[in-house]
Design an enzyme around this catalytic site. Structure first.
Site, PDB file in Angstrom:
ATOM      1  N   LYS A 277       0.862  -1.185   0.000  1.00  0.00           N
ATOM      2  CA  LYS A 277       0.000   0.000   0.000  1.00  0.00           C
ATOM      3  C   LYS A 277       0.894   1.230   0.000  1.00  0.00           C
ATOM      4  CE  LYS A 277      -4.120   2.018   2.078  1.00  0.00           C
ATOM      5  NZ  LYS A 277      -3.767   3.408   2.317  1.00  0.00           N
ATOM      6  N   ARG A 282      -3.893   8.840  -5.446  1.00  0.00           N
ATOM      7  CA  ARG A 282      -4.419   7.982  -6.500  1.00  0.00           C
ATOM      8  C   ARG A 282      -4.351   8.702  -7.841  1.00  0.00           C
ATOM      9  NH1 ARG A 282      -8.253   3.835  -5.442  1.00  0.00           N
ATOM     10  NH2 ARG A 282      -8.337   2.466  -7.247  1.00  0.00           N
ATOM     11  N   ARG A 307      -8.264  10.906  -7.887  1.00  0.00           N
ATOM     12  CA  ARG A 307      -9.313  10.015  -7.392  1.00  0.00           C
ATOM     13  C   ARG A 307     -10.709  10.620  -7.580  1.00  0.00           C
ATOM     14  NH1 ARG A 307      -9.162   7.557  -1.388  1.00  0.00           N
ATOM     15  NH2 ARG A 307     -11.358   7.625  -0.953  1.00  0.00           N
ATOM     16  N   PHE A 376      -1.259  -0.434 -10.188  1.00  0.00           N
ATOM     17  CA  PHE A 376      -1.671  -1.738  -9.675  1.00  0.00           C
ATOM     18  C   PHE A 376      -2.864  -2.307 -10.432  1.00  0.00           C
ATOM     19  CE2 PHE A 376      -2.767   1.639  -6.556  1.00  0.00           C
ATOM     20  CZ  PHE A 376      -4.127   1.748  -6.799  1.00  0.00           C
ATOM     21  N   ARG A 459     -16.782   0.998  -2.496  1.00  0.00           N
ATOM     22  CA  ARG A 459     -15.920   0.675  -1.359  1.00  0.00           C
ATOM     23  C   ARG A 459     -16.320  -0.724  -0.918  1.00  0.00           C
ATOM     24  NH1 ARG A 459     -12.714   3.705   1.478  1.00  0.00           N
ATOM     25  NH2 ARG A 459     -13.432   5.713   0.716  1.00  0.00           N
TER      26      ARG A 459
END
Ligand code: AMP
Length: 594
Positions: A277, A282, A307, A376, A459
């Site tokens: 992490k 982002r 983000r 990622f 989420r």
């Protein structure tokens, strides 16, 4: 559709307490916005398609689609000024503010004035003809005209743009009756507050145009535009929605993570996808490779979004350079930008912020703080959308996009910009990935379901960030090891002990890191005077210093003399106020274990 009709419907929706009824009202509003005066719809009737798009956004208090980085860029005072000017010569912005203080809400304030009939430059330049309509106030303004004027307002920039914006607002308010003014003021200040959220509009689109809700949802995920989705649902039905794809240059909402534990992840998934992490910001990278233009410049197209889908391309030239250097096929990648020092070691999040939204002096800022992207996920590559693919397939594609034609069998570690993905069901391996992540200066680990698809904006439980430790225990440091390489002069890997009933100290685990070099230097200075014995890199320490340590679980374990081991221990702080006699006991450990 007239803006008065929209305002009237907005009033009905606002007064409606029941959610289902609200959906029904929005459904009718959308259906009407997409029909002609005789109730016929596109494609049979020639209706103006943009009205439906605009209504689907206005009803949520949005002027532009979520992906669109345009904003009205207008502050409350400019809005008050526009209202005041339309309200008459004896009203000024201070009066508007005073009424706001009394009434508490800008819509009520705007609705409390009588507008119309104000002549002047703004009334004309604002696209509103103040002399049109009876007495000027209300009735003839259309939804489309409001949108066009707000679009013009958003486009105004440079010197004099604030005045131009106020003129345009004045032109609009000057044509409003009180209910129109109420919702115009709220729309301009992004305070619609009529109880219509995204889910309401999604359901209303499905009902209005008789298409399944989950297909509307998917179309919204790929497009981020309620207006476009409403129009396509109406014109082309479910086939049209299904044909909607991601578009390079149009950002997607980022998939988000929940807090979670390694223990739960191991229980729920056959294997756990583990990633570092990164403590950065982002970014979503959109890239279309190009050749070189007439003057040798690159014709590639690259955009970088935050983000929140803001366009941050100009602030992050390193990311653009990375894309131009590395990517050979069109792609949308999801990742993080991290600030790094000259050795590539990550710097704290605050350093990224210094760069992230910067508009001026980017070159100078770049000299002070360098950023580096790490990706990622891959949402689109070479013309194919990958949202429905499992994480592992997306990661494989990410790897191939980053490697490009330079495809000699390279280790993942050597691929620039690739975040590694491990798959394991072994808690020890996860623990050591976590320790490595902390050691490398990152925040910890993310746990991901390897089979999960990419759900924009969700989420969900498919991505988990390790929960911060809830409980901590105070342990005596009874041993340590000298580090290696850069850390050869620092003590690290601290042995932790607690007090048993007989007053003896018993070991319970080792805390490797979670500790910056600076902190390690401090801890070394604190512990070095207490070294009792040394053998190779290992040192024994006299019990003197107490660490507060977080953990995820307490397990019984033959490895340590207490009979227990802290799972995923993390250094939190030194407890200078405590001595070894104040450290936690075996009894407390057993109680915490439950
Ligand atoms: P938080 O901001 O604490 O909710 O954590 C989620 C954020 O961590 C994401 O939005 C990303 O910005 C960031 N992040 C860092 N590394 C990763 C990773 N490997 N996978 C997903 N998100 C990550």
């Amino acid at each position: 559709m007239e803006f008065a009709t929209f305002a009237d419907r907005a009033g009905t929706i606002e007064a409606e307490p029941a959610d289902l009824e609200i959906v029904a009202h929005v459904r009718d509003l959308l259906a009407d916005a997409g029909s002609d005066s005789e109730g016929r719809r596109a494609p049979e009737a020639a209706v103006e398609p943009q009205t439906l798009e605009v209504v689907a956004r206005f009803v949520q208090g949005r002027v532009f689609p979520a992906w669109d980085s345009r904003t009205l860029d207008i502050g409350p005072s400019a809005c008050y000024e526009g209202i005041a000017r339309a309200a008459g010569t004896n009203v000024d912005a201070d009066d508007v503010e005073e009424r706001l203080a009394e009434m508490g809400e800008i819509g009520d304030v705007a609705a409390s004035y009588e507008f119309g009939g104000q002549q002047g430059l703004g009334a004309f330049t604002g696209g509103g003809d103040a002399s049109a309509g009876s007495g000027g106030n209300g009735g003839d303004l259309t939804v489309r005209e409001v949108y066009d004027t707000l679009e013009e307002l958003a486009a105004a920039e440079g010197s004099g743009s604030q005045d131009r914006k106020v003129d345009l607002l004045f032109g609009l308010f000057n044509r409003c009756a009180s209910e129109e003014a109420r919702y115009l003021a709220r729309l301009v200040l992004s305070e619609m507050r009529i109880g219509v959220g995204e889910g309401t509009v999604r359901d209303a689109i499905a009902e209005a145009f008789d298409v399944p809700g989950d297909r509307v949802e998917r179309a919204l995920q790929v497009s981020n535009d309620y207006g476009q989705v409403a129009r396509i649902a109406q014109e082309d039905g479910v086939d049209g929605l299904d044909a909607m794809d991601l578009e390079i240059g149009r950002p997607v909402q980022a998939m988000l993570a929940q807090a979670g534990t390694v223990t739960d992840a191991l229980e729920e998934w056959e294997e756990v996808g583990v990633e570092w992490k990164y403590d950065g910001a982002r970014v979503q990278l959109h890239h279309v490779p190009g050749g070189s233009g007439a003057t040798g410049e690159s014709t590639a197209e690259t955009r970088v979004f935050s983000r929140n889908m803001e366009d941050v391309t100009e602030a992050l030239p390193e990311v653009v350079e990375f894309a131009e250097r590395t990517l050979e096929e069109p792609a949308i990648l999801d990742g993080e930008v991290v600030a790094v020092d000259d050795d590539g070691t990550p710097l704290p999040f605050q350093e990224v912020l210094k760069r992230f939204r910067r508009k001026h002096d980017v070159a100078k800022a770049r000299e002070d703080v360098t950023v580096r992207p790490v990706f990622f996920d891959c949402l689109h590559a070479g013309g194919a959308d990958l949202l429905e693919e499992p994480l592992t397939a997306r990661h494989d594609r990410l790897r191939s996009v980053l490697v490009g034609s330079d495809s000699d069998a390279r280790d993942d570690e050597d691929i620039e910009g690739l975040s590694l993905l491990w798959r394991t069901d072994d808690p020890d391996e996860i623990e050591s990935i976590d320790a490595d992540a902390l050691e490398a200066g990152h925040e910890g680990i993310m746990l991901k379901d390897p089979d999960s698809t990419y759900s924009p904006g969700r989420r969900g439980k498919h991505w988990r960030k390790r929960k911060p430790d809830v409980e901590t225990i105070d342990c005596v440091v009874t041993g340590a090891e000298w580090g290696e390489g850069r850390r050869a002069t620092f003590l690290g890997t601290f042995e932790l002990s607690i007090r048993a009933g007989d007053g003896e100290l018993e070991t319970v685990g080792k805390v490797a890191t979670g500790i910056t070099d600076e902190k390690l230097a401090e801890l070394t200075e604190l512990l070095e005077p207490h070294i009792a014995a040394e053998e190779g890199q290992a040192v024994d320490l006299e019990p003197a210093v107490v660490f507060e340590v977080g953990y995820e679980e307490i397990q019984s374990s033959p490895t340590y003399s207490s009979g227990y081991a802290l799972r995923f221990p993390r250094f939190q702080a030194v407890r200078p106020d405590k001595g070894p006699e104040d450290a936690d006991t075996l009894e407390r450990l057993e109680r915490l274990r439950g």
